[in-house]
Design a protein around this motif. Structure first.
Motif, mmCIF file in Angstrom:
data_model
loop_
_atom_site.group_PDB
_atom_site.id
_atom_site.type_symbol
_atom_site.label_atom_id
_atom_site.label_comp_id
_atom_site.label_asym_id
_atom_site.label_seq_id
_atom_site.Cartn_x
_atom_site.Cartn_y
_atom_site.Cartn_z
ATOM 1 N N UNK A 22 0.824 -1.213 0.000
ATOM 2 C CA UNK A 22 0.000 0.000 0.000
ATOM 3 C C UNK A 22 0.859 1.265 0.000
ATOM 4 N N UNK A 23 1.945 1.240 0.754
ATOM 5 C CA UNK A 23 2.776 2.442 0.906
ATOM 6 C C UNK A 23 3.804 2.605 -0.207
ATOM 7 N N UNK A 24 4.367 1.482 -0.680
ATOM 8 C CA UNK A 24 5.491 1.557 -1.609
ATOM 9 C C UNK A 24 5.147 1.161 -3.039
ATOM 10 N N UNK A 25 4.170 0.301 -3.218
ATOM 11 C CA UNK A 25 3.842 -0.189 -4.567
ATOM 12 C C UNK A 25 2.339 -0.412 -4.692
ATOM 13 N N UNK A 26 1.547 0.686 -4.688
ATOM 14 C CA UNK A 26 0.091 0.523 -4.744
ATOM 15 C C UNK A 26 -0.394 -0.209 -5.990
ATOM 16 N N UNK A 27 0.370 -0.107 -7.069
ATOM 17 C CA UNK A 27 0.187 -1.024 -8.199
ATOM 18 C C UNK A 27 1.433 -1.887 -8.249
ATOM 19 N N UNK A 28 1.277 -3.149 -7.919
ATOM 20 C CA UNK A 28 2.412 -4.071 -7.813
ATOM 21 C C UNK A 28 2.399 -5.009 -9.015
ATOM 22 N N UNK A 29 3.597 -5.355 -9.486
ATOM 23 C CA UNK A 29 3.723 -6.317 -10.580
ATOM 24 C C UNK A 29 4.649 -7.446 -10.168
ATOM 25 N N UNK A 33 5.345 -14.541 -11.600
ATOM 26 C CA UNK A 33 4.052 -15.210 -11.586
ATOM 27 C C UNK A 33 3.036 -14.570 -12.530
ATOM 28 N N UNK A 34 3.390 -13.432 -13.101
ATOM 29 C CA UNK A 34 2.574 -12.859 -14.154
ATOM 30 C C UNK A 34 1.258 -12.257 -13.704
ATOM 31 N N UNK A 35 1.283 -11.452 -12.635
ATOM 32 C CA UNK A 35 0.053 -10.774 -12.242
ATOM 33 C C UNK A 35 0.360 -9.399 -11.668
ATOM 34 N N UNK A 36 -0.636 -8.524 -11.709
ATOM 35 C CA UNK A 36 -0.603 -7.245 -11.030
ATOM 36 C C UNK A 36 -1.429 -7.365 -9.752
ATOM 37 N N UNK A 37 -1.246 -6.398 -8.826
ATOM 38 C CA UNK A 37 -2.042 -6.395 -7.595
ATOM 39 C C UNK A 37 -2.331 -4.957 -7.180
ATOM 40 N N UNK A 38 -3.562 -4.742 -6.742
ATOM 41 C CA UNK A 38 -3.976 -3.475 -6.138
ATOM 42 C C UNK A 38 -4.285 -3.729 -4.670
ATOM 43 N N UNK A 39 -3.796 -2.843 -3.798
ATOM 44 C CA UNK A 39 -3.860 -3.108 -2.360
ATOM 45 C C UNK A 39 -4.535 -2.016 -1.546
ATOM 46 N N UNK A 40 -4.711 -0.822 -2.129
ATOM 47 C CA UNK A 40 -5.332 0.267 -1.381
ATOM 48 C C UNK A 40 -6.857 0.194 -1.483
ATOM 49 N N UNK A 41 -7.523 0.705 -0.464
ATOM 50 C CA UNK A 41 -8.980 0.598 -0.373
ATOM 51 C C UNK A 41 -9.676 1.177 -1.598
ATOM 52 N N UNK A 42 -9.367 2.425 -1.954
ATOM 53 C CA UNK A 42 -10.071 3.071 -3.058
ATOM 54 C C UNK A 42 -9.849 2.334 -4.372
ATOM 55 N N UNK A 43 -8.637 1.840 -4.595
ATOM 56 C CA UNK A 43 -8.350 1.114 -5.837
ATOM 57 C C UNK A 43 -9.095 -0.214 -5.892
ATOM 58 N N UNK A 44 -9.099 -0.927 -4.773
ATOM 59 C CA UNK A 44 -9.774 -2.223 -4.738
ATOM 60 C C UNK A 44 -11.277 -2.044 -4.915
ATOM 61 N N UNK A 45 -11.850 -1.066 -4.229
ATOM 62 C CA UNK A 45 -13.287 -0.811 -4.371
ATOM 63 C C UNK A 45 -13.633 -0.468 -5.810
ATOM 64 N N UNK A 46 -12.853 0.401 -6.446
ATOM 65 C CA UNK A 46 -13.112 0.766 -7.845
ATOM 66 C C UNK A 46 -13.019 -0.460 -8.747
ATOM 67 N N UNK A 47 -12.042 -1.331 -8.487
ATOM 68 C CA UNK A 47 -11.908 -2.537 -9.298
ATOM 69 C C UNK A 47 -13.071 -3.487 -9.136
ATOM 70 N N UNK A 48 -13.557 -3.634 -7.906
ATOM 71 C CA UNK A 48 -14.697 -4.509 -7.663
ATOM 72 C C UNK A 48 -15.964 -3.994 -8.345
ATOM 73 N N UNK A 310 0.441 5.925 -12.477
ATOM 74 C CA UNK A 310 1.489 6.283 -13.418
ATOM 75 C C UNK A 310 1.972 5.151 -14.300
ATOM 76 N N UNK A 311 1.333 4.002 -14.239
ATOM 77 C CA UNK A 311 1.712 2.867 -15.081
ATOM 78 C C UNK A 311 0.504 2.411 -15.889
ATOM 79 N N UNK A 312 0.777 1.754 -16.997
ATOM 80 C CA UNK A 312 -0.302 1.199 -17.815
ATOM 81 C C UNK A 312 -0.340 -0.311 -17.607
ATOM 82 N N UNK A 313 -1.501 -0.784 -17.167
ATOM 83 C CA UNK A 313 -1.734 -2.221 -17.067
ATOM 84 C C UNK A 313 -2.348 -2.647 -18.402
#
Length: 407
Positions: A22-29, A33-48, A310-313
């Protein structure tokens, strides 16, 4: 830093890793294993909420999403409802939602209390037992079994096969590690095979002699498609419903109950508050769900290029929406690592959100409240043998499997 959801050390206590994400890599790659991850509340809620961008159509279990599978226009027959997007998902959900109306769920409270009291009577005088294996873990399976029309004597075998089916061990999985395509390991395959064999016979029985249970209702249910065509559910669709309802209905709620007894033993001041004021129980269940979410990862398939932090998934990526991490995000919850049964909670994400919000959420909340209430009546104080607590090993469910307690 590296986040590997299959690492048992990380899975045992992932909260520090999730905090760093959440603090260092809110969009993690994770390249390996070939996946991205979102960990912050607002990002996860928007994704859901954005099912068009974050699709469930290829599955919601990270290792089962196959990036090389051909594009399919529409549902894949035999996949569970949660592995589908609208409008097909909504059609299926409407069929089963009638079994989870507030009135129907409320009517189950007396049944749950009787089950709890019966189990406690059997355990009276023991001085200690496995809270999940001997008591609380049995209750959700019995309740969902009642709804589905499963004979009580069949539940232990079904529960064992479901546990096998849910079990995940990276060392036994086969397939391409980089692409993340996994084949069922022998334990999972055995559980799936026996579960399906039982279900085939159960469906045959309902076709020949339908009753008033949910499975009979599904066998006889009809879907009205967009073009006006009306059809019955296929056998694979009925079977997918059964597996979803039984495994999700029993497994995740059992983990919630396991966390409840562990966390309240670790926080005796909070347990004392609940013992003295049972009106706090509904809010305590919400805090338990927020603090240790039984279903911590919701996987999705990205359908279009999307820019995040700042990154494109790119389109065609696998995305892990870390709803359990979101529930500890300091950007949404004050002092999130403090367990507080009186906390004001506007919205926690343990049940997901949006169109895929957990269909059984009301039932899980009821079971959590009633089982905890009955536990406090019989055991106003207890101790957990932490050294003997064991965790389940799956990528979709996280929580205790065995919780030895004494008092």
């Amino acid at each position: 830093m590296t986040y590997d959801p299959y690492d048992p050390v990380v899975d045992a206590d992932p909260h520090d890793t999730w905090r760093r994400l959440r603090d260092e890599a809110p969009l993690y790659r994770n390249e390996r294993l070939g996946f991205y991850a979102l960990s912050r509340y607002d990002d996860v809620l928007a994704g859901l909420l954005d099912w068009r961008t974050y699709s469930s159509g290829r599955g919601t279990v990270l290792e089962l999403i196959d990036p090389l599978a051909p594009e399919v226009d529409g549902p894949r027959e035999g996949e569970p409802m949660i592995f589908a997007d609208p409008p097909y998902h909504d059609l299926l959900r409407s069929l089963v939602s009638r079994a989870f109306t507030p009135r129907r769920i409320g009517s189950l409270e007396d049944r749950i209390r009787r089950l709890c009291r019966s189990r406690f009577d059997d355990l009276a005088g023991s001085g200690g037992f496995d809270y999940l294996e001997d008591f609380a873990g049995l209750i959700p399976a019995m309740v969902i079994g009642d709804l589905l029309g499963i004979p009580e004597g069949d539940l232990p075998a079904l529960g064992h096969w479901a546990d096998q089916f849910m079990h995940y061990d990276p060392e036994l999985e086969t397939g391409d590690e980089v692409l993340g395509i996994k084949q069922l390991n022998p334990t999972r395959l055995e559980g799936a095979t026996k579960l399906m064999s039982y279900l085939e016979a159960a469906v045959d029985e309902r076709v020949a002699r339908p009753g008033d249970d949910l499975m009979s209702g599904l066998v006889q249910a009809e879907l009205t498609l967009d073009d006006g065509t009306v059809r019955r559910l296929s056998r694979p669709e009925v079977m997918a419903f059964f597996v979803l309802l039984f495994t999700a209905g029993a497994e995740t709620t059992a983990r919630l109950l396991g966390w409840s007894v562990v966390l309240l033993a670790r926080h005796p001041d909070q347990r004392a508050l609940l013992a003295a004021d049972r009106s706090l129980l509904p809010n305590a269940v919400e805090e338990l769900l927020r603090y240790e979410s039984p279903s911590p990862i919701q996987a999705r398939w990205v359908t279009r290029d999307v820019e995040l932090h700042g990154q494109v998934v790119p389109r065609g990526s696998k995305m892990a929406l870390l709803n359990a991490s979101a529930n500890r995000d300091r950007r949404h919850f004050a002092d999130p690592d403090r367990f507080d049964v009186t906390r004001s909670i506007d919205r926690q994400l343990a049940f997901g959100y949006g169109g895929h919000f957990c269909l059984g959420a009301a039932l899980a909340r009821l079971e959590g409240r009633v089982v905890l209430d009955e536990t406090l009546d019989r055991l106003p104080a207890w101790e957990v043998d932490e050294a003997r607590v064991s965790m389940v090993r799956t990528t979709t469910v996280r929580g205790p499997a065995h919780v030895p307690i004494s008092w």
